[in-house]
Design a protein around this motif. Structure first.
Motif, PDB file in Angstrom:
ATOM      1  N   ASN A 273       0.821  -1.221   0.000  1.00 54.68           N
ATOM      2  CA  ASN A 273       0.000   0.000   0.000  1.00 54.68           C
ATOM      3  C   ASN A 273       0.851   1.266   0.000  1.00 54.68           C
ATOM      4  O   ASN A 273       0.338   2.353   0.240  1.00 54.68           O
ATOM      5  CB  ASN A 273      -0.897   0.031   1.249  1.00 54.68           C
ATOM      6  CG  ASN A 273      -1.951  -1.058   1.231  1.00 54.68           C
ATOM      7  OD1 ASN A 273      -2.317  -1.546   0.177  1.00 54.68           O
ATOM      8  ND2 ASN A 273      -2.437  -1.444   2.403  1.00 54.68           N
TER       9      ASN A 273
ATOM     10  N   LEU B 199      -5.632  -6.459   4.642  1.00 54.98           N
ATOM     11  CA  LEU B 199      -5.646  -5.179   3.945  1.00 54.98           C
ATOM     12  C   LEU B 199      -4.333  -4.417   4.068  1.00 54.98           C
ATOM     13  O   LEU B 199      -4.087  -3.484   3.313  1.00 54.98           O
ATOM     14  CB  LEU B 199      -6.751  -4.268   4.509  1.00 54.98           C
ATOM     15  CG  LEU B 199      -8.166  -4.811   4.613  1.00 54.98           C
ATOM     16  CD1 LEU B 199      -9.047  -3.813   5.359  1.00 54.98           C
ATOM     17  CD2 LEU B 199      -8.730  -5.070   3.223  1.00 54.98           C
TER      18      LEU B 199
ATOM     19  N   MET C 201     -11.050  -8.620   7.772  1.00 57.91           N
ATOM     20  CA  MET C 201     -12.004  -7.584   8.167  1.00 57.91           C
ATOM     21  C   MET C 201     -13.083  -8.160   9.078  1.00 57.91           C
ATOM     22  O   MET C 201     -13.551  -7.496   9.990  1.00 57.91           O
ATOM     23  CB  MET C 201     -12.655  -6.972   6.927  1.00 57.91           C
ATOM     24  CG  MET C 201     -11.760  -6.007   6.192  1.00 57.91           C
ATOM     25  SD  MET C 201     -12.654  -5.173   4.857  1.00 57.91           S
ATOM     26  CE  MET C 201     -12.395  -6.322   3.526  1.00 57.91           C
TER      27      MET C 201
ATOM     28  N   PHE D 147     -10.386   2.798   8.613  1.00 57.80           N
ATOM     29  CA  PHE D 147      -9.378   1.833   8.153  1.00 57.80           C
ATOM     30  C   PHE D 147      -8.437   2.623   7.244  1.00 57.80           C
ATOM     31  O   PHE D 147      -8.866   3.123   6.203  1.00 57.80           O
ATOM     32  CB  PHE D 147     -10.020   0.713   7.324  1.00 57.80           C
ATOM     33  CG  PHE D 147     -10.797  -0.309   8.117  1.00 57.80           C
ATOM     34  CD1 PHE D 147     -11.949   0.037   8.796  1.00 57.80           C
ATOM     35  CD2 PHE D 147     -10.380  -1.642   8.149  1.00 57.80           C
ATOM     36  CE1 PHE D 147     -12.684  -0.918   9.499  1.00 57.80           C
ATOM     37  CE2 PHE D 147     -11.108  -2.606   8.849  1.00 57.80           C
ATOM     38  CZ  PHE D 147     -12.248  -2.247   9.530  1.00 57.80           C
ATOM     39  N   ILE D 148      -7.179   2.721   7.652  1.00 58.70           N
ATOM     40  CA  ILE D 148      -6.215   3.492   6.860  1.00 58.70           C
ATOM     41  C   ILE D 148      -5.239   2.522   6.220  1.00 58.70           C
ATOM     42  O   ILE D 148      -4.652   1.680   6.906  1.00 58.70           O
ATOM     43  CB  ILE D 148      -5.448   4.473   7.750  1.00 58.70           C
ATOM     44  CG1 ILE D 148      -6.429   5.316   8.552  1.00 58.70           C
ATOM     45  CG2 ILE D 148      -4.531   5.359   6.906  1.00 58.70           C
ATOM     46  CD1 ILE D 148      -5.815   5.894   9.794  1.00 58.70           C
ATOM     47  N   ALA D 149      -5.062   2.637   4.921  1.00 58.38           N
ATOM     48  CA  ALA D 149      -4.200   1.698   4.208  1.00 58.38           C
ATOM     49  C   ALA D 149      -3.370   2.445   3.178  1.00 58.38           C
ATOM     50  O   ALA D 149      -3.593   2.332   1.984  1.00 58.38           O
ATOM     51  CB  ALA D 149      -5.040   0.605   3.548  1.00 58.38           C
ATOM     52  N   GLY D 150      -2.433   3.230   3.672  1.00 58.76           N
ATOM     53  CA  GLY D 150      -1.529   3.888   2.732  1.00 58.76           C
ATOM     54  C   GLY D 150      -1.634   5.385   2.780  1.00 58.76           C
ATOM     55  O   GLY D 150      -2.568   5.932   3.378  1.00 58.76           O
ATOM     56  N   PRO D 151      -0.651   6.057   2.151  1.00 61.01           N
ATOM     57  CA  PRO D 151      -0.752   7.508   2.051  1.00 61.01           C
ATOM     58  C   PRO D 151      -1.892   7.864   1.112  1.00 61.01           C
ATOM     59  O   PRO D 151      -2.257   7.075   0.241  1.00 61.01           O
ATOM     60  CB  PRO D 151       0.603   7.923   1.476  1.00 61.01           C
ATOM     61  CG  PRO D 151       1.136   6.708   0.803  1.00 61.01           C
ATOM     62  CD  PRO D 151       0.537   5.520   1.468  1.00 61.01           C
TER      63      PRO D 151
ATOM     64  N   PHE E  11      -6.573 -12.418  -6.346  1.00 58.12           N
ATOM     65  CA  PHE E  11      -7.547 -12.667  -5.284  1.00 58.12           C
ATOM     66  C   PHE E  11      -8.321 -13.925  -5.644  1.00 58.12           C
ATOM     67  O   PHE E  11      -9.346 -13.885  -6.325  1.00 58.12           O
ATOM     68  CB  PHE E  11      -8.471 -11.448  -5.168  1.00 58.12           C
ATOM     69  CG  PHE E  11      -9.571 -11.594  -4.149  1.00 58.12           C
ATOM     70  CD1 PHE E  11      -9.312 -12.094  -2.879  1.00 58.12           C
ATOM     71  CD2 PHE E  11     -10.870 -11.224  -4.455  1.00 58.12           C
ATOM     72  CE1 PHE E  11     -10.322 -12.214  -1.943  1.00 58.12           C
ATOM     73  CE2 PHE E  11     -11.898 -11.338  -3.525  1.00 58.12           C
ATOM     74  CZ  PHE E  11     -11.619 -11.841  -2.270  1.00 58.12           C
TER      75      PHE E  11
ATOM     76  N   LEU F  40     -16.689  -4.920  -0.162  1.00 51.50           N
ATOM     77  CA  LEU F  40     -15.525  -4.051  -0.358  1.00 51.50           C
ATOM     78  C   LEU F  40     -14.410  -4.764  -1.128  1.00 51.50           C
ATOM     79  O   LEU F  40     -13.759  -4.172  -1.988  1.00 51.50           O
ATOM     80  CB  LEU F  40     -15.014  -3.600   1.016  1.00 51.50           C
ATOM     81  CG  LEU F  40     -13.829  -2.643   1.029  1.00 51.50           C
ATOM     82  CD1 LEU F  40     -14.253  -1.285   0.497  1.00 51.50           C
ATOM     83  CD2 LEU F  40     -13.273  -2.503   2.445  1.00 51.50           C
ATOM     84  N   ARG F  41     -14.208  -6.057  -0.824  1.00 47.01           N
ATOM     85  CA  ARG F  41     -13.148  -6.809  -1.517  1.00 47.01           C
ATOM     86  C   ARG F  41     -13.399  -6.831  -3.022  1.00 47.01           C
ATOM     87  O   ARG F  41     -12.472  -6.807  -3.829  1.00 47.01           O
ATOM     88  CB  ARG F  41     -13.094  -8.249  -0.995  1.00 47.01           C
ATOM     89  CG  ARG F  41     -12.642  -8.347   0.446  1.00 47.01           C
ATOM     90  CD  ARG F  41     -12.416  -9.806   0.865  1.00 47.01           C
ATOM     91  NE  ARG F  41     -12.118  -9.851   2.287  1.00 47.01           N
ATOM     92  CZ  ARG F  41     -12.924 -10.387   3.216  1.00 47.01           C
ATOM     93  NH1 ARG F  41     -14.058 -10.973   2.858  1.00 47.01           N
ATOM     94  NH2 ARG F  41     -12.584 -10.358   4.487  1.00 47.01           N
TER      95      ARG F  41
ATOM     96  N   GLN G 186      -6.961  -1.887  -7.337  1.00 46.79           N
ATOM     97  CA  GLN G 186      -6.184  -1.954  -6.105  1.00 46.79           C
ATOM     98  C   GLN G 186      -6.654  -3.160  -5.296  1.00 46.79           C
ATOM     99  O   GLN G 186      -7.770  -3.639  -5.479  1.00 46.79           O
ATOM    100  CB  GLN G 186      -6.424  -0.699  -5.246  1.00 46.79           C
ATOM    101  CG  GLN G 186      -5.842   0.574  -5.808  1.00 46.79           C
ATOM    102  CD  GLN G 186      -6.395   1.782  -5.059  1.00 46.79           C
ATOM    103  OE1 GLN G 186      -7.553   2.120  -5.204  1.00 46.79           O
ATOM    104  NE2 GLN G 186      -5.558   2.420  -4.263  1.00 46.79           N
ATOM    105  N   ALA G 187      -5.806  -3.611  -4.356  1.00 42.47           N
ATOM    106  CA  ALA G 187      -6.267  -4.634  -3.424  1.00 42.47           C
ATOM    107  C   ALA G 187      -6.986  -3.951  -2.273  1.00 42.47           C
ATOM    108  O   ALA G 187      -7.822  -4.536  -1.600  1.00 42.47           O
ATOM    109  CB  ALA G 187      -5.095  -5.446  -2.910  1.00 42.47           C
ATOM    110  N   GLN G 188      -6.634  -2.691  -2.043  1.00 43.63           N
ATOM    111  CA  GLN G 188      -7.257  -1.944  -0.962  1.00 43.63           C
ATOM    112  C   GLN G 188      -7.135  -0.448  -1.244  1.00 43.63           C
ATOM    113  O   GLN G 188      -6.096   0.003  -1.691  1.00 43.63           O
ATOM    114  CB  GLN G 188      -6.558  -2.307   0.362  1.00 43.63           C
ATOM    115  CG  GLN G 188      -7.023  -1.526   1.564  1.00 43.63           C
ATOM    116  CD  GLN G 188      -8.519  -1.653   1.784  1.00 43.63           C
ATOM    117  OE1 GLN G 188      -9.181  -2.515   1.228  1.00 43.63           O
ATOM    118  NE2 GLN G 188      -9.077  -0.750   2.558  1.00 43.63           N
ATOM    119  N   THR G 189      -8.201   0.300  -1.007  1.00 41.24           N
ATOM    120  CA  THR G 189      -8.103   1.755  -1.148  1.00 41.24           C
ATOM    121  C   THR G 189      -7.513   2.340   0.141  1.00 41.24           C
ATOM    122  O   THR G 189      -7.463   1.672   1.166  1.00 41.24           O
ATOM    123  CB  THR G 189      -9.482   2.400  -1.376  1.00 41.24           C
ATOM    124  OG1 THR G 189     -10.391   1.867  -0.426  1.00 41.24           O
ATOM    125  CG2 THR G 189      -9.991   2.138  -2.766  1.00 41.24           C
ATOM    126  N   CYS G 190      -7.075   3.593   0.071  1.00 39.13           N
ATOM    127  CA  CYS G 190      -6.380   4.185   1.227  1.00 39.13           C
ATOM    128  C   CYS G 190      -7.304   4.348   2.426  1.00 39.13           C
ATOM    129  O   CYS G 190      -6.927   4.080   3.549  1.00 39.13           O
ATOM    130  CB  CYS G 190      -5.813   5.538   0.852  1.00 39.13           C
ATOM    131  SG  CYS G 190      -4.688   5.436  -0.523  1.00 39.13           S
TER     132      CYS G 190
END
Ligand code: SF4
Lengths: 232, 471
Positions: free
Chosen positions: A55, A128, A163, A185-189, B43, B255-256, B265-269
């Motif tokens: 991420n 995640l 999750m 939920f924070i995943a990256g800048p 995935f 969401l997945r 993306q696999a995950q958004t920020c």
């Protein structure tokens, strides 16, 4: 107007899709759960850190709290040649041995001109590569959203795989402490691809996101996470 | 938003003449499926999750009154004020009332297709408020006075050069040239920071409503929606009644699928869940929070044959994989929702009569249904809409459309490439129904237009697959 709109809409929905019976929740539970997603590594800490790197976060590990504050101090000094940072009024942060690192955060909500904020996550979600915080005194929302650098401490004991696991733990905590206004939920800048699909970091929120995993992990967990992330 | 869907063919024709934009669409059409496919391949549980989520969505829609009631109850427990709106007008005036009760003058908005549907911005601006879109894509098109061309990337039709020119023209930049993309993002970041801090009301949309705990889920990469939800003293969430899911774990499963299908993306920020105002000890957050739940035709759809369309999670994958969307772009569709999902939704939410060309804007290639994470049989729904057109004898219009389509088809090699199958089906059907295929005035159209393109040796799908292999 609102009451009649409400009555109207519910009447239409009951007409369109009848059942309002008590067995709805029983049938809901029969739906079961989504298949669990695969993790990039068997070891939870390694999987979590690997996904943080994917991420575009940076990572560090700290075996104990003294090492953790030193890691925070090092990071801030590296980027700003200063020791200044802000952190929420989280008792776990207040109890850290800050003297060991020669840094002492200002406790409160980030104000303009402050570039670095530190949060102590409630959970880390390996699936995640995300850190979970709740809004409130312990972590004002602006501390996640407005700094240039956001540093997040995650305790290895607070790591969960999925999750679903995260929500289960949070539901327990909410029963005791009440529901927070916001769960983040924070995943990256922060990033955007809105100009010609090109990915740029630092859209509205932090440009850099740094995760420090605190606690006993297998030796070289960080290194293995890096190798795994580089290989993918 | 006002619809120009009845002009689809003309809109499309104009779009095709804009070569630079058509070329950019080609690039996007080659690129976006690749990143989506990579994400889905990474995935393994995608298909199983898709089937699970489909069952969950069907269950929620079958019991929508129950779950909407449960959501309302829990949200009220959390301190939300819950409003219902039958139509666009009711949603707009509910939001305006809230703004006026607080004497608000400035509104900061996160991306919301629902408020595009109701034309909320214009409504609030007409009442004297300043409304600032804060998602970078939405901000760009607001500055340009345009409408979104894509439900996920609303400004993807604009080149970096166009955006640079726009900022140079609209902002006081001094010596700065905004040479790099990052410089433009920075510029918007600076301008919008002030707007967040000044706004008295924040408005955001919702990706899902969770019945069991009353939270509204917000999925973003930029963090602008979260700033709208956290900085202004009043928060209004605008969404529709069909977004409700029973459990938090259902939102997680959805969401997945959503992130992988939308952006690869696999995950958004940022994935955030909000419900209610700041709690007693909280140092920050809105003091008052509202949610407006809009019907605007959804309860009709629930009752009819197109119910599955309510399972759409607004990921945009069907747009990215559609040869028609890729050729003519989002604006041609004339309303908020373009591409395959829009060609189903627009007739259902506006009228089939006024958007009769949209269900025909399909080559039946099947790509959209293949990738749709909600497993909606989009080509089947489009076929059913076409059948309905013929039952309702929306024929004269189609006849005219068929002729008009052919007129521009004959002048547009690009179009020909993408629409052969559509045109042929249509002409065949017209010919078949009327028994007049040979006597259609098409021959004169052809001979009159000397530059009718020589048919390509391969079908669209063959070319498409070949292009995929080449990349
Ligand atoms: S119809 Fe399917 S693919 Fe298209 S936007 Fe909706 S969920 Fe995504």
């Amino acid at each position: 107007m609102s009451t009649s709109a409400r009555t109207d809409i519910f009447a239409r929905l009951r007409h369109a899709a009848g059942s309002a019976g008590e067995d709805v929740l029983a049938r809901r539970d029969e739906l079961g759960h989504a298949p669990p997603p695969a993790l990039p590594a068997e070891d939870l800490a390694e999987a979590f850190l690997c996904n943080v790197l994917r991420n575009r976060g940076s990572i560090d590990t700290a075996a104990d709290r003294s090492a953790a504050v030193k890691a925070v101090g090092r990071y801030v000094y590296q980027h700003y040649r200063s020791q200044r940072l802000v952190a929420g009024n989280d008792p776990r942060l207040a109890a850290m041995p800050w003297r060991d690192a020669g840094v002492l955060p200002r406790f409160g909500a980030l104000e303009s001109g402050e570039a670095v904020a530190l949060s102590f996550a409630r959970l880390g979600v390996a699936e995640l590569g995300a850190a979970v915080t709740w809004t409130g005194k312990g972590n004002p929302a602006v501390n996640n959203l407005l700094p240039e650098h956001h540093i997040v401490l995650v305790d290895v004991d607070d790591l969960v795989a999925t999750m679903e696991d995260a929500w289960q733990r949070m539901a327990d905590a909410m029963r005791e402490q009440g529901r927070p206004r916001g769960v983040n939920f924070i995943a990256g800048p922060s990033s955007t691809a809105d100009i010609e699909g090109q990915l740029v970091y630092g859209a509205h929120g932090p440009r850099h996101w740094h995760v420090i995993l605190l606690g006993e992990t297998a030796p070289d967990t960080g290194q293995r996470a890096r190798e795994r992330a580089a290989g993918s | 938003m006002e619809s120009t869907s009845d002009r689809f063919l003309l809109n499309a024709s104009e779009a095709l003449r804009d070569t630079p934009r058509a070329q950019r669409r080609d690039v996007m059409a080659a690129f976006t499926p690749l990143i989506r496919n990579a994400a889905v391949e990474g995935f393994a549980a995608f298909e199983a999750t898709r089937q699970h989520v489909k069952r969950v969505r069907q269950h929620s829609l079958d019991n929508l009154a129950f779950y909407l009631g449960q959501f309302e109850h829990e949200a009220v427990q959390n301190g939300m004020r819950v409003h219902f709106a039958r139509d666009a007008g009711e949603m707009n005036s509910t939001v305006l009332d809230i703004c006026q009760q607080h004497g608000a003058r400035r509104v900061a908005k996160g991306k919301s297709m629902v408020t595009e549907e109701t034309g909320l911005n214009d409504f609030l601006q007409d009442a004297g408020l300043t409304v600032r879109e804060t998602d970078l894509g939405e901000y760009i098109i607001q500055e340009a006075g345009e409408t979104p061309s894509h439900i996920v990337g609303p400004a993807l039709h604009k080149s970096a050069d166009e955006i640079r020119d726009l900022f140079l023209q609209k902002h006081d930049l001094g010596e700065r040239e905004l040479a790099a993309t990052g410089d433009m993002v920075d510029e918007a970041r600076q301008v919008l920071r002030r707007q967040f801090l000044d706004a008295e009301v924040g408005i955001i949309g919702s990706n899902a409503l969770i019945a069991e705990n009353g939270y509204s889920m917000l999925v973003t990469n930029e963090g602008n929606g979260d700033l709208c939800a956290n900085l202004p003293p009043v928060l209004v969430i605008c969404t529709t009644i069909d977004r409700v899911l029973p459990r938090a774990e259902d939102a997680a499963a959805m969401l997945r699928l959503l992130v992988r299908s939308a952006t690869g993306q696999a995950q958004t920020c940022y994935t955030s869940y909000y419900s209610g105002p700041r709690r007693a000890q909280d140092p920050d957050g809105p003091l008052e929070t509202h949610i407006v739940l809009l019907d605007n035709g959804r309860s009709d759809i629930l009752e009819g044959d197109y119910r599955e369309m309510l399972e759409c999670i607004r990921c945009g994958a069907c747009l990215n994989h559609c040869p028609i969307y890729s050729s003519v772009g989002g604006h041609a569709y004339g309303w908020v929702y373009p591409g395959p999902m829009g060609s189903v939704l627009t007739p259902l939410l506006t009228s089939l009569e006024a958007s009769a060309a949209l269900p025909n804007a399909c080559t039946a290639c099947g790509r959209c249904a293949e990738v749709c994470p909600a497993d909606i049989p989009l080509p089947d729904l489009l076929r059913d809409l076409r059948a309905q057109e013929s039952e309702q004898r929306i024929d004269a219009a189609r006849w005219r459309l068929g002729l008009r389509m052919h007129a521009w088809l004959a002048r547009q090699p690009r179009l020909y490439r993408a629409l052969t199958s559509l045109a042929m089906t249509l002409l065949h059907r017209l010919g078949h129904r009327r028994g007049a295929f040979r006597r259609l005035p098409l021959a004169s159209g052809w001979t009159g237009q000397r530059d009718f393109p020589v048919p390509q040796g391969k079908t669209f799908m063959q070319r498409y697959r070949q292009r995929q292999r080449e990349h």
